[in-house]
Design a protein around this motif. Structure first.
Motif, PDB file in Angstrom:
ATOM      1  N   ALA A 185      61.500  -4.368  76.873  1.00  0.00           N
ATOM      2  CA  ALA A 185      61.526  -3.093  77.589  1.00  0.00           C
ATOM      3  C   ALA A 185      62.646  -2.176  77.109  1.00  0.00           C
ATOM      4  O   ALA A 185      62.516  -0.949  77.163  1.00  0.00           O
ATOM      5  N   TYR A 186      63.727  -2.746  76.627  1.00  0.00           N
ATOM      6  CA  TYR A 186      64.877  -1.939  76.229  1.00  0.00           C
ATOM      7  C   TYR A 186      64.593  -1.093  74.992  1.00  0.00           C
ATOM      8  O   TYR A 186      64.861   0.109  74.969  1.00  0.00           O
ATOM      9  N   SER A 187      64.023  -1.716  73.956  1.00  0.00           N
ATOM     10  CA  SER A 187      63.837  -1.032  72.673  1.00  0.00           C
ATOM     11  C   SER A 187      62.374  -0.792  72.308  1.00  0.00           C
ATOM     12  O   SER A 187      62.102  -0.196  71.265  1.00  0.00           O
ATOM     13  N   ARG A 188      61.464  -1.264  73.141  1.00  0.00           N
ATOM     14  CA  ARG A 188      60.021  -1.181  72.835  1.00  0.00           C
ATOM     15  C   ARG A 188      59.657  -2.005  71.594  1.00  0.00           C
ATOM     16  O   ARG A 188      58.616  -1.814  70.991  1.00  0.00           O
ATOM     17  N   LYS A 189      60.498  -2.922  71.216  1.00  0.00           N
ATOM     18  CA  LYS A 189      60.241  -3.746  70.040  1.00  0.00           C
ATOM     19  C   LYS A 189      59.279  -4.879  70.378  1.00  0.00           C
ATOM     20  O   LYS A 189      59.392  -5.496  71.444  1.00  0.00           O
ATOM     21  N   ILE A 190      58.337  -5.145  69.479  1.00  0.00           N
ATOM     22  CA  ILE A 190      57.468  -6.302  69.645  1.00  0.00           C
ATOM     23  C   ILE A 190      58.240  -7.510  69.129  1.00  0.00           C
ATOM     24  O   ILE A 190      58.454  -7.673  67.923  1.00  0.00           O
ATOM     25  N   VAL A 191      58.673  -8.356  70.040  1.00  0.00           N
ATOM     26  CA  VAL A 191      59.557  -9.470  69.686  1.00  0.00           C
ATOM     27  C   VAL A 191      58.786 -10.753  69.408  1.00  0.00           C
ATOM     28  O   VAL A 191      59.342 -11.722  68.882  1.00  0.00           O
ATOM     29  N   GLY A 192      57.512 -10.781  69.795  1.00  0.00           N
ATOM     30  CA  GLY A 192      56.683 -11.945  69.523  1.00  0.00           C
ATOM     31  C   GLY A 192      55.225 -11.549  69.519  1.00  0.00           C
ATOM     32  O   GLY A 192      54.828 -10.656  70.270  1.00  0.00           O
ATOM     33  N   TRP A 193      54.434 -12.191  68.669  1.00  0.00           N
ATOM     34  CA  TRP A 193      53.010 -11.873  68.615  1.00  0.00           C
ATOM     35  C   TRP A 193      52.258 -13.040  67.971  1.00  0.00           C
ATOM     36  O   TRP A 193      52.842 -13.878  67.276  1.00  0.00           O
ATOM     37  N   SER A 194      50.970 -13.106  68.211  1.00  0.00           N
ATOM     38  CA  SER A 194      50.123 -14.121  67.589  1.00  0.00           C
ATOM     39  C   SER A 194      48.691 -13.606  67.565  1.00  0.00           C
ATOM     40  O   SER A 194      48.326 -12.725  68.348  1.00  0.00           O
ATOM     41  N   MET A 195      47.882 -14.173  66.683  1.00  0.00           N
ATOM     42  CA  MET A 195      46.480 -13.757  66.555  1.00  0.00           C
ATOM     43  C   MET A 195      45.586 -14.983  66.432  1.00  0.00           C
ATOM     44  O   MET A 195      45.973 -15.986  65.829  1.00  0.00           O
TER      45      MET A 195
ATOM     46  N   LEU B 190      44.720 -10.591  69.892  1.00  0.00           N
ATOM     47  CA  LEU B 190      46.119 -10.353  69.536  1.00  0.00           C
ATOM     48  C   LEU B 190      46.969 -10.387  70.792  1.00  0.00           C
ATOM     49  O   LEU B 190      46.751  -9.602  71.713  1.00  0.00           O
ATOM     50  N   ALA B 191      47.920 -11.316  70.829  1.00  0.00           N
ATOM     51  CA  ALA B 191      48.859 -11.414  71.947  1.00  0.00           C
ATOM     52  C   ALA B 191      50.205 -10.861  71.510  1.00  0.00           C
ATOM     53  O   ALA B 191      50.601 -10.991  70.345  1.00  0.00           O
ATOM     54  N   GLY B 192      50.908 -10.232  72.442  1.00  0.00           N
ATOM     55  CA  GLY B 192      52.200  -9.662  72.102  1.00  0.00           C
ATOM     56  C   GLY B 192      53.208  -9.778  73.234  1.00  0.00           C
ATOM     57  O   GLY B 192      52.839  -9.938  74.401  1.00  0.00           O
ATOM     58  N   VAL B 193      54.477  -9.705  72.866  1.00  0.00           N
ATOM     59  CA  VAL B 193      55.585  -9.668  73.828  1.00  0.00           C
ATOM     60  C   VAL B 193      56.453  -8.481  73.441  1.00  0.00           C
ATOM     61  O   VAL B 193      56.929  -8.394  72.299  1.00  0.00           O
ATOM     62  N   ILE B 194      56.657  -7.547  74.354  1.00  0.00           N
ATOM     63  CA  ILE B 194      57.432  -6.348  74.065  1.00  0.00           C
ATOM     64  C   ILE B 194      58.716  -6.347  74.888  1.00  0.00           C
ATOM     65  O   ILE B 194      58.729  -6.775  76.053  1.00  0.00           O
TER      66      ILE B 194
ATOM     67  N   THR C  99      45.308 -20.322  76.164  1.00  0.00           N
ATOM     68  CA  THR C  99      46.730 -20.528  76.389  1.00  0.00           C
ATOM     69  C   THR C  99      47.499 -20.623  75.088  1.00  0.00           C
ATOM     70  O   THR C  99      48.637 -20.146  74.979  1.00  0.00           O
ATOM     71  N   GLU C 100      46.897 -21.213  74.057  1.00  0.00           N
ATOM     72  CA  GLU C 100      47.570 -21.358  72.770  1.00  0.00           C
ATOM     73  C   GLU C 100      47.935 -19.999  72.181  1.00  0.00           C
ATOM     74  O   GLU C 100      48.998 -19.833  71.583  1.00  0.00           O
ATOM     75  N   LEU C 101      47.050 -19.006  72.332  1.00  0.00           N
ATOM     76  CA  LEU C 101      47.300 -17.666  71.807  1.00  0.00           C
ATOM     77  C   LEU C 101      48.559 -17.070  72.409  1.00  0.00           C
ATOM     78  O   LEU C 101      49.453 -16.598  71.686  1.00  0.00           O
ATOM     79  N   VAL C 102      48.660 -17.055  73.728  1.00  0.00           N
ATOM     80  CA  VAL C 102      49.806 -16.413  74.383  1.00  0.00           C
ATOM     81  C   VAL C 102      51.058 -17.272  74.276  1.00  0.00           C
ATOM     82  O   VAL C 102      52.175 -16.760  74.203  1.00  0.00           O
ATOM     83  N   HIS C 103      50.879 -18.585  74.254  1.00  0.00           N
ATOM     84  CA  HIS C 103      52.000 -19.503  74.098  1.00  0.00           C
ATOM     85  C   HIS C 103      52.678 -19.283  72.748  1.00  0.00           C
ATOM     86  O   HIS C 103      53.913 -19.264  72.644  1.00  0.00           O
ATOM     87  N   ALA C 104      51.871 -19.085  71.685  1.00  0.00           N
ATOM     88  CA  ALA C 104      52.424 -18.876  70.348  1.00  0.00           C
ATOM     89  C   ALA C 104      53.227 -17.587  70.266  1.00  0.00           C
ATOM     90  O   ALA C 104      54.276 -17.528  69.603  1.00  0.00           O
ATOM     91  N   ALA C 105      52.747 -16.526  70.940  1.00  0.00           N
ATOM     92  CA  ALA C 105      53.484 -15.261  70.936  1.00  0.00           C
ATOM     93  C   ALA C 105      54.823 -15.405  71.648  1.00  0.00           C
ATOM     94  O   ALA C 105      55.858 -14.916  71.166  1.00  0.00           O
ATOM     95  N   LEU C 106      54.832 -16.085  72.789  1.00  0.00           N
ATOM     96  CA  LEU C 106      56.078 -16.297  73.527  1.00  0.00           C
ATOM     97  C   LEU C 106      57.024 -17.202  72.739  1.00  0.00           C
ATOM     98  O   LEU C 106      58.232 -16.947  72.684  1.00  0.00           O
ATOM     99  N   HIS C 107      56.485 -18.237  72.121  1.00  0.00           N
ATOM    100  CA  HIS C 107      57.311 -19.156  71.326  1.00  0.00           C
ATOM    101  C   HIS C 107      58.008 -18.403  70.190  1.00  0.00           C
ATOM    102  O   HIS C 107      59.201 -18.619  69.920  1.00  0.00           O
TER     103      HIS C 107
ATOM    104  N   TYR D 108      52.249 -22.659  79.862  1.00  0.00           N
ATOM    105  CA  TYR D 108      53.014 -21.424  79.706  1.00  0.00           C
ATOM    106  C   TYR D 108      54.179 -21.398  80.684  1.00  0.00           C
ATOM    107  O   TYR D 108      55.303 -21.019  80.330  1.00  0.00           O
ATOM    108  N   HIS D 109      53.919 -21.829  81.897  1.00  0.00           N
ATOM    109  CA  HIS D 109      54.967 -21.858  82.922  1.00  0.00           C
ATOM    110  C   HIS D 109      56.104 -22.780  82.502  1.00  0.00           C
ATOM    111  O   HIS D 109      57.287 -22.450  82.695  1.00  0.00           O
ATOM    112  N   MET D 110      55.771 -23.926  81.902  1.00  0.00           N
ATOM    113  CA  MET D 110      56.799 -24.870  81.489  1.00  0.00           C
ATOM    114  C   MET D 110      57.694 -24.282  80.404  1.00  0.00           C
ATOM    115  O   MET D 110      58.911 -24.500  80.397  1.00  0.00           O
ATOM    116  N   LEU D 111      57.108 -23.522  79.478  1.00  0.00           N
ATOM    117  CA  LEU D 111      57.914 -22.913  78.425  1.00  0.00           C
ATOM    118  C   LEU D 111      58.909 -21.912  79.010  1.00  0.00           C
ATOM    119  O   LEU D 111      60.071 -21.854  78.587  1.00  0.00           O
ATOM    120  N   LEU D 112      58.459 -21.136  79.980  1.00  0.00           N
ATOM    121  CA  LEU D 112      59.372 -20.204  80.652  1.00  0.00           C
ATOM    122  C   LEU D 112      60.455 -20.966  81.409  1.00  0.00           C
ATOM    123  O   LEU D 112      61.641 -20.607  81.366  1.00  0.00           O
TER     124      LEU D 112
END
Length: 245
Positions: A105-115, A99-103, A121-129, A156-160
């Motif tokens: 910092a302001y609200s502690r909200k999980i704004v992106g995730w994937s499983m 399980l990958a996640g993106v949180i 790389t696909e796992l973390v890329h999907a969460a960021l996307h 991943y770097h290219m997406l950022l």
């Protein structure tokens, strides 16, 4: 045999024959170690082995790493100023579920995730996307992660880079640099997966989806947010901005 079984279960199945022997000896029961071992084998009693945990962070690579821009300063004065990313795992009878996640910092909200059944790389890329599609952040955003090969990958770097996001990475082997999302993983596992081995990856996915999207983001109160949920905390700020304008 009854005394052996009692000693075994009272110690949560963690004792093998040497410790069972010591336990019975303290109770004044004299019995040979070999006999205890034989009786335990006959009853199929054996010490529970520590479960092998999958390795998640692989920082032994030659990929470029970013400086630590965050420096453990998790405070943010607005949404989408600081994101932290990481991934963890859950146990199922079919194998590990990652399980990958993106949180935020302001609200502690999980704004992106994937499983996925793989940590790549696909796992973390999907969460960021997912996070980028939902939030559409500005160029001032800092994205922080560990130095794992998944986050250091060129994809991943290219997406950022495409979204003009500043890249930040923890010091090698320092989990405290990414403490906010590490804390979220601990909360998730405690509240929806503690002592649970899911029957399948699909079952785990359904539980995680419900926890993140229905409960955690929308309902779970955080002491650090004045006992508001992440969604309510962000909504309050938006409403106050509208009132001001």
């Amino acid at each position: 045999m009854e005394r052996i079984e009692d000693a075994y279960h009272q110690n949560r199945g963690h004792y093998g024959s040497p410790r069972i022997h010591a336990e019975l000896k303290d109770q004044g029961i004299h019995c040979g170690k070999k006999r205890i071992a034989r009786l335990m084998r006959e009853q199929q009693l054996s010490a529970r082995k520590k479960k092998r945990k999958p390795r998640t962070t692989n920082s032994d690579h030659d990929l470029p790493v970013a400086p630590n821009l965050l420096e453990r300063n998790f405070a943010a004065d607005a949404p989408d100023k600081k994101w932290m990313s990481d991934f963890t795992y859950l146990e199922t009878r079919e194998g590990w579920l990652y399980l990958a996640g993106v949180i935020d910092a302001y609200s502690r909200k999980i704004v992106g995730w994937s499983m996925s059944e793989k940590h790549d790389t696909e796992l973390v890329h999907a969460a960021l996307h997912m996070a980028l599609l939902q939030r559409q952040p500005g160029a001032e955003l800092i994205h922080h992660s560990d130095r794992g090969s998944e986050y250091a990958s060129s994809r991943y770097h290219m997406l950022l880079h495409e979204h003009h996001i500043q890249k930040s990475m923890s010091k090698k082997g320092d989990c405290w640099d990414n403490a906010m999302i590490e804390s979220f993983w601990a909360t998730l596992k405690k509240e929806c997966a503690q002592g649970v081995i899911f029957l399948s990856r699909n079952e785990a996915k359904n539980v995680v989806f419900e926890y993140i999207e229905i409960y955690y983001n929308r309902k779970r109160r955080h002491s650090s947010l004045g006992y508001l949920s992440p969604a309510h905390y962000e909504k309050r700020i938006i409403e106050s901005d509208n009132d001001f304008s």
